[in-house]
Design a protein around this motif. Sequence first.
Motif: not given
Length: 338
Positions: A127-141
């Motif tokens: 089986p495959e194993h995944l360690l995932n890290t995400e950092i995000g930023i959003h701007f909305r009008t």
Amino acid sequence: PDYHFYEYNGNKDIASFFVHELYRPDTSLSVMGSLQLVHNRYGIQNEKFLGNSFSVPYLFLNPRFGINYNIDDHWNTYMSYGYTSREPRLKNLYAAEYSPYGDTPQFRADTAGGTIRYDFGSPLVKPEHLLNTEIGIHFRTPLVHIGATLYWMEFTDELIKSGQVDIFGQPVTGNAERTRHIGIEIETEAALTSAVTLGGNLSLSRNRLVKHRVFEDASGNSLTDPLSLDGNPIAGFPDFLANLRLTYRKKSLTASVLGKYIGPFYTDNFKNEKNKNDSYSVFNAEILYIISTALDTEISLRAEVRNIFNKLYFMSGEGEAFFPAAERNYLLGISVRI
């Protein structure tokens, strides 16, 4: 008539249990946590050609944690961290439909005494194993949305393409001990007028083998000593992707034009320049018209033109085998939603 090249019963059982919690310490901050317990079982019974029978269970615990912070009415930022696992496909364990052509179960085997005995408790594909890290930023009008996400994906035993195809042209996959995918994804959408929007996304990434050994060369010749492919690009992963869509919406009519760009990518893991799919761009158009919404029933017509400019290009490849995309083609459809 009625001759069977192969015959077997394939089994797959899936059971999943999860808990999910979203906690808000205040109006600007939310904390998310989830935990999933998965039990999958693959099996083959009653195989008529070689008489193989097995059952392989998999048990995974997949946790995930995330934080979202609303800086103000327009800006928010988030971070997520997760670990997940996935079992190989049944075909990775044994492609029983190919047994008349020489395919055998992918399990540890004992050939003592001239008879092959498979240890069906020891599959060769992991089986495959995944360690995932995400950092995000959003701007909305009300008129504009733009966001960016950085990700870092560390795989152990990722199931990747080998750059080879079987006798039916399907990709042959296998485990790579360690791989890494890092990149940035940017998405945006803007309202140009009350009826017209322009949106798109792009992805810049680096997809590499960190630790991978094979026992054959780029030509498929067997090797006595393992060959290191550390640092090579992973087959089938372009480092650049982009999409741009122009959409018109007015009452019952929606029309859009989509442009796609796919960067070049290798079709094997040897970084062989001969086995490299060239970059390509393609444009599609779509029209959706709602005819009627009477009596709680929606009837709509849909028309598509794919590959508008009739471009000739290879869409994908596996090793030395390249697969051309369709030339300009059309699709007409009608749907009824009750």
